[in-house]
Motif scaffolding. Structure first.
Motif, PDB file in Angstrom:
ATOM      1  N   GLY A 298       7.904  15.250 -13.268  1.00  0.00           N
ATOM      2  CA  GLY A 298       8.579  14.265 -12.431  1.00  0.00           C
ATOM      3  C   GLY A 298       9.233  13.150 -13.227  1.00  0.00           C
ATOM      4  N   TRP A 299       8.483  12.584 -14.180  1.00  0.00           N
ATOM      5  CA  TRP A 299       9.023  11.513 -15.010  1.00  0.00           C
ATOM      6  C   TRP A 299      10.182  12.003 -15.855  1.00  0.00           C
ATOM      7  CZ3 TRP A 299       8.537   6.540 -14.520  1.00  0.00           C
ATOM      8  CH2 TRP A 299       7.401   6.000 -13.921  1.00  0.00           C
ATOM      9  N   PHE A 300      10.041  13.219 -16.396  1.00  0.00           N
ATOM     10  CA  PHE A 300      11.085  13.756 -17.264  1.00  0.00           C
ATOM     11  C   PHE A 300      12.403  13.914 -16.525  1.00  0.00           C
ATOM     12  CE2 PHE A 300      13.430  17.566 -18.564  1.00  0.00           C
ATOM     13  CZ  PHE A 300      13.794  17.198 -19.846  1.00  0.00           C
ATOM     14  N   TRP A 301      12.365  14.462 -15.291  1.00  0.00           N
ATOM     15  CA  TRP A 301      13.600  14.761 -14.582  1.00  0.00           C
ATOM     16  C   TRP A 301      14.285  13.518 -14.059  1.00  0.00           C
ATOM     17  CZ3 TRP A 301      16.285  18.648 -15.578  1.00  0.00           C
ATOM     18  CH2 TRP A 301      15.710  19.877 -15.885  1.00  0.00           C
TER      19      TRP A 301
ATOM     20  N   ALA B 275       0.823  -1.207   0.000  1.00  0.00           N
ATOM     21  CA  ALA B 275       0.000   0.000   0.000  1.00  0.00           C
ATOM     22  C   ALA B 275       0.860   1.261   0.000  1.00  0.00           C
ATOM     23  CB  ALA B 275      -0.923  -0.001   1.226  1.00  0.00           C
ATOM     24  N   LEU B 276       1.915   1.253   0.824  1.00  0.00           N
ATOM     25  CA  LEU B 276       2.808   2.402   0.867  1.00  0.00           C
ATOM     26  C   LEU B 276       3.545   2.594  -0.457  1.00  0.00           C
ATOM     27  CD1 LEU B 276       4.376   2.017   4.435  1.00  0.00           C
ATOM     28  CD2 LEU B 276       2.833   3.826   3.677  1.00  0.00           C
ATOM     29  N   PHE B 277       3.908   1.485  -1.108  1.00  0.00           N
ATOM     30  CA  PHE B 277       4.608   1.581  -2.384  1.00  0.00           C
ATOM     31  C   PHE B 277       3.723   2.257  -3.425  1.00  0.00           C
ATOM     32  CE2 PHE B 277       6.030  -0.010  -6.500  1.00  0.00           C
ATOM     33  CZ  PHE B 277       7.394   0.227  -6.419  1.00  0.00           C
ATOM     34  N   LEU B 278       2.465   1.848  -3.500  1.00  0.00           N
ATOM     35  CA  LEU B 278       1.534   2.485  -4.441  1.00  0.00           C
ATOM     36  C   LEU B 278       1.393   3.971  -4.134  1.00  0.00           C
ATOM     37  CD1 LEU B 278      -1.310  -0.204  -4.617  1.00  0.00           C
ATOM     38  CD2 LEU B 278       0.518   0.203  -6.277  1.00  0.00           C
ATOM     39  N   ARG B 279       1.300   4.286  -2.857  1.00  0.00           N
ATOM     40  CA  ARG B 279       1.164   5.681  -2.447  1.00  0.00           C
ATOM     41  C   ARG B 279       2.393   6.499  -2.845  1.00  0.00           C
ATOM     42  NH1 ARG B 279       1.622   9.007   2.415  1.00  0.00           N
ATOM     43  NH2 ARG B 279      -0.319  10.125   2.788  1.00  0.00           N
ATOM     44  N   GLU B 280       3.592   5.928  -2.611  1.00  0.00           N
ATOM     45  CA  GLU B 280       4.833   6.632  -2.925  1.00  0.00           C
ATOM     46  C   GLU B 280       5.026   6.807  -4.432  1.00  0.00           C
ATOM     47  OE1 GLU B 280       7.005   8.122  -1.060  1.00  0.00           O
ATOM     48  OE2 GLU B 280       6.116   7.589   0.866  1.00  0.00           O
ATOM     49  N   VAL B 281       4.696   5.778  -5.200  1.00  0.00           N
ATOM     50  CA  VAL B 281       4.842   5.872  -6.654  1.00  0.00           C
ATOM     51  C   VAL B 281       3.945   6.962  -7.213  1.00  0.00           C
ATOM     52  CG1 VAL B 281       4.402   4.682  -8.833  1.00  0.00           C
ATOM     53  CG2 VAL B 281       5.624   3.514  -7.004  1.00  0.00           C
ATOM     54  N   LEU B 282       2.697   6.999  -6.735  1.00  0.00           N
ATOM     55  CA  LEU B 282       1.783   8.036  -7.206  1.00  0.00           C
ATOM     56  C   LEU B 282       2.286   9.425  -6.828  1.00  0.00           C
ATOM     57  CD1 LEU B 282      -1.692   6.405  -6.406  1.00  0.00           C
ATOM     58  CD2 LEU B 282      -0.708   6.847  -8.664  1.00  0.00           C
ATOM     59  N   ALA B 283       2.762   9.570  -5.602  1.00  0.00           N
ATOM     60  CA  ALA B 283       3.259  10.871  -5.152  1.00  0.00           C
ATOM     61  C   ALA B 283       4.508  11.286  -5.922  1.00  0.00           C
ATOM     62  CB  ALA B 283       3.554  10.818  -3.661  1.00  0.00           C
TER      63      ALA B 283
END
Length: 276
Positions: free
Chosen positions: A47-50, A31-39
């Motif tokens: 975010g993806w570009f950098w 659950a935390l992993f999903l939360r962190e990835v989204l954030a």
């Protein structure tokens, strides 16, 4: 509250029956992993570009500087661009695991209302996420290097993977330590972030340190990240000669000590970290 948060709140119950501790922990981490990835990926439109743009920018700037100086191929046993790719991405792997773990507890403070979520959980998950993202970035850069005909494939893939994991664990160990220190002494966070720039330079990520005077080099060798980057380059480039004095045993000792100390600090101050 997000779906990931709701999932974390129900992580220790299924069908009204208590689940094994390992299953509860795994559910919390998921659950935390999903939360962190989204954030991490949606909190900033670029975010993806950098994630890929930052190392590419450093590589381009350093390659241009070296070319203008007429010294683009002075790395013995390795081409300069692949040498840069390995050093910069490996340092960023350490840096992100270290720095982003420092604020993981504060960023997930509200979740500690659920008894199954402990302060160490977001630190471990955030560090793991950064390790995964930086691994993807390295693979993308390697793919581009192969397309452009650069010798960027590791000479020893298994050895390179092992050293990559050790560098990540070193960042994780440091992140575990500073995540506790930064919560107990908040002003330390700014000092630690400032120290990352000089460490970037003295770790040999962008400048070869073979020509540094011995009197100075013997002090730089106290930096375990330098050992990690040099040893990783040895696994990538069969003919590369690392700096004299680099030791894998020294790197392993730092990694084990930092991880053990970080875990001990979290056990000792768990209740204070929750209460902050």
């Amino acid at each position: 509250m997000t779906a990931a948060d709701n999932h974390a709140s129900r992580a220790d119950m299924t069908g009204g029956q208590a689940r094994p501790a390992w299953q509860v922990t795994w559910s919390v981490w998921h659950a935390l992993f999903l939360r962190e990835v989204l954030a991490r990926t949606t909190g900033d439109r670029l975010g993806w570009f950098w994630m890929l743009g930052e190392p590419v920018a450093f590589i381009s700037i350093m390659a241009a500087v070296r070319s203008l100086m007429g010294r683009a191929r002075l790395i013995l046993g390795a081409e300069f661009i692949p040498w840069l790719v390995v050093g910069i991405t490996a340092f960023f792997l350490f840096r992100e695991a270290f720095i982003r773990s420092m604020t993981a507890i504060e960023g997930n403070q509200a979740l500690f209302a659920y008894r199954q979520v402990k302060p160490i959980d977001p630190v471990l998950v955030r560090s793991a996420m950064e390790g995964l993202l930086k691994s993807i970035v390295l693979l993308i850069l390697i793919a581009f290097g192969v397309l452009f005909g650069l010798d960027v494939l590791p000479a020893d893939p298994l050895g390179a993977f092992l050293l990559w994991c050790v560098i990540w664990l070193l960042g994780l160990g440091g992140g575990l330590i500073v995540s506790v220190i930064a919560r107990l002494v908040p002003d330390v966070e700014h000092v630690i972030k400032m120290l990352m720039l000089p460490m970037f330079i003295i770790s040999g990520a962008i400048f070869p340190l073979q020509n540094v005077p011995h009197g100075l080099l013997q002090y730089l060798l106290y930096n375990p990240v330098l050992h990690g980057l040099e040893l990783l380059r040895v696994e990538f480039f069969a003919g590369y000669k690392p700096i004299q004095g680099v030791s894998i045993d020294y790197l392993y000792r730092w990694m084990l000590i930092t991880v053990a100390l970080g875990l001990a600090l979290h056990m000792r101050f768990e209740q204070r970290l929750k209460a902050k």
